[in-house]
Design an enzyme around this catalytic site. Structure first.
Site, PDB file in Angstrom:
ATOM      1  N   ARG A   1      -4.920  -9.401  50.028  1.00  0.00           N
ATOM      2  CA  ARG A   1      -5.970  -8.955  48.868  1.00  0.00           C
ATOM      3  C   ARG A   1      -5.868 -10.387  47.381  1.00  0.00           C
ATOM      4  NH1 ARG A   1      -6.348  -3.815  48.729  1.00  0.00           N
ATOM      5  NH2 ARG A   1      -5.663  -2.257  50.181  1.00  0.00           N
ATOM      6  N   ASP A   2      -7.117 -10.183  47.503  1.00  0.00           N
ATOM      7  CA  ASP A   2      -7.975 -11.374  46.623  1.00  0.00           C
ATOM      8  C   ASP A   2      -7.279 -10.826  44.823  1.00  0.00           C
ATOM      9  OD1 ASP A   2     -10.417 -13.501  46.634  1.00  0.00           O
ATOM     10  OD2 ASP A   2      -9.994 -13.082  45.033  1.00  0.00           O
ATOM     11  N   ILE A   3      -6.576 -12.321  44.534  1.00  0.00           N
ATOM     12  CA  ILE A   3      -5.762 -12.411  43.619  1.00  0.00           C
ATOM     13  C   ILE A   3      -7.510 -11.366  41.982  1.00  0.00           C
ATOM     14  CG2 ILE A   3      -6.311 -14.142  41.817  1.00  0.00           C
ATOM     15  CD1 ILE A   3      -3.627 -13.972  41.923  1.00  0.00           C
TER      16      ILE A   3
ATOM     17  N   ASN B   1     -17.380 -18.859  51.484  1.00  0.00           N
ATOM     18  CA  ASN B   1     -18.160 -20.408  50.935  1.00  0.00           C
ATOM     19  C   ASN B   1     -18.135 -21.536  51.126  1.00  0.00           C
ATOM     20  OD1 ASN B   1     -19.171 -18.081  48.678  1.00  0.00           O
ATOM     21  ND2 ASN B   1     -17.463 -18.083  48.224  1.00  0.00           N
TER      22      ASN B   1
ATOM     23  N   HIS C   1     -11.316 -19.626  54.632  1.00  0.00           N
ATOM     24  CA  HIS C   1     -11.364 -17.932  54.699  1.00  0.00           C
ATOM     25  C   HIS C   1     -12.299 -17.905  54.251  1.00  0.00           C
ATOM     26  CE1 HIS C   1     -11.420 -19.931  50.286  1.00  0.00           C
ATOM     27  NE2 HIS C   1     -12.533 -18.133  50.377  1.00  0.00           N
TER      28      HIS C   1
ATOM     29  N   HIS D   1     -14.224 -14.055  52.510  1.00  0.00           N
ATOM     30  CA  HIS D   1     -13.717 -12.384  51.758  1.00  0.00           C
ATOM     31  C   HIS D   1     -14.237 -11.584  52.757  1.00  0.00           C
ATOM     32  CE1 HIS D   1     -13.916 -15.219  48.605  1.00  0.00           C
ATOM     33  NE2 HIS D   1     -14.376 -15.541  49.036  1.00  0.00           N
TER      34      HIS D   1
HETATM   35  P1  5GP Z   1     -12.945 -18.949  46.700  1.00  0.00           P
HETATM   36  O1  5GP Z   1     -14.161 -19.795  46.131  1.00  0.00           O
HETATM   37  O2  5GP Z   1     -12.948 -21.046  47.756  1.00  0.00           O
HETATM   38  O3  5GP Z   1     -14.087 -18.786  48.273  1.00  0.00           O
HETATM   39  O4  5GP Z   1     -12.660 -18.329  47.266  1.00  0.00           O
HETATM   40  C1  5GP Z   1     -10.893 -17.662  46.281  1.00  0.00           C
HETATM   41  C2  5GP Z   1     -10.396 -16.970  46.576  1.00  0.00           C
HETATM   42  O5  5GP Z   1      -9.380 -16.281  45.949  1.00  0.00           O
HETATM   43  C3  5GP Z   1     -11.264 -16.947  45.077  1.00  0.00           C
HETATM   44  O6  5GP Z   1     -12.112 -14.938  45.086  1.00  0.00           O
HETATM   45  C4  5GP Z   1      -9.561 -16.147  44.222  1.00  0.00           C
HETATM   46  O7  5GP Z   1      -9.677 -14.964  43.444  1.00  0.00           O
HETATM   47  C5  5GP Z   1      -8.730 -15.946  45.156  1.00  0.00           C
HETATM   48  N1  5GP Z   1      -7.328 -16.608  44.997  1.00  0.00           N
HETATM   49  C6  5GP Z   1      -7.598 -17.998  44.364  1.00  0.00           C
HETATM   50  N2  5GP Z   1      -6.418 -18.242  44.281  1.00  0.00           N
HETATM   51  C7  5GP Z   1      -5.670 -16.848  44.314  1.00  0.00           C
HETATM   52  C8  5GP Z   1      -3.846 -16.723  44.986  1.00  0.00           C
HETATM   53  O8  5GP Z   1      -3.000 -17.300  44.375  1.00  0.00           O
HETATM   54  N3  5GP Z   1      -3.284 -15.296  45.393  1.00  0.00           N
HETATM   55  C9  5GP Z   1      -4.617 -14.721  45.949  1.00  0.00           C
HETATM   56  N4  5GP Z   1      -4.451 -13.625  46.297  1.00  0.00           N
HETATM   57  N5  5GP Z   1      -6.176 -14.552  45.708  1.00  0.00           N
HETATM   58  C10 5GP Z   1      -6.188 -15.834  45.250  1.00  0.00           C
END
Ligand code: 5GP
Ligand code: ZN
Length: 115
Positions: A31-33, A89, A102, A104
């Protein structure tokens, strides 16, 4: 190859906490944090690839596997019929914050158009 300063590599190694929904030998999903929807799951290859911009033809089976995991989790989370968004992204202007590839998986509410 794993990167010691990469938070997703740390989660994959079990060195940082995450709510894991799926794990196999090639990928994990957690799960996203900071969820932006009732379902917000990240599908992550164990292999550290910086972004989709670094994907080559030899990664094709892995990428297909990640998409299949996303579909599996969508069914498991009960949003497969209603629909969802699957997005990756790329780079700073693409909104990428974590430079470990990754997807989403976002759903559970009506999503508007991108942009
Ligand atoms: P990006 O912006 O790189 O596409 O997405 C990164 C995602 O990772 C963001 O939605 C952010 O909330 C999530 N994220 C960042 N750090 C952590 C973490 O330590 N644990 C989890 N579960 N999600 C994270
Ligand atoms: Zn990494």
């Amino acid at each position: 190859m794993q990167h010691s300063d990469c938070i997703f590599c740390q989660i994959i190694r079990g060195e940082a906490p995450a709510t894991m929904l799926y794990q196999d030998e090639r990928a994990v999903a957690f799960r996203d944090i900071a969820p932006i929807a009732p379902v917000h799951v990240l599908i992550v290859p164990r292999l550290h690839i910086a972004s989709a911009a670094e994907v080559t033809a030899e990664h094709a089976p892995l990428i297909g596997h990640l998409i299949a995991i996303a579909a599996h989790i969508a069914r498991q989370q009960g949003i497969a019929e209603r629909g969802y968004r699957l997005v990756t992204n790329v780079g700073r202007e693409g909104g990428q914050a974590i430079f470990h590839l990754h997807w989403h998986l976002i759903g559970g509410r009506q999503l508007r158009g991108i942009g």
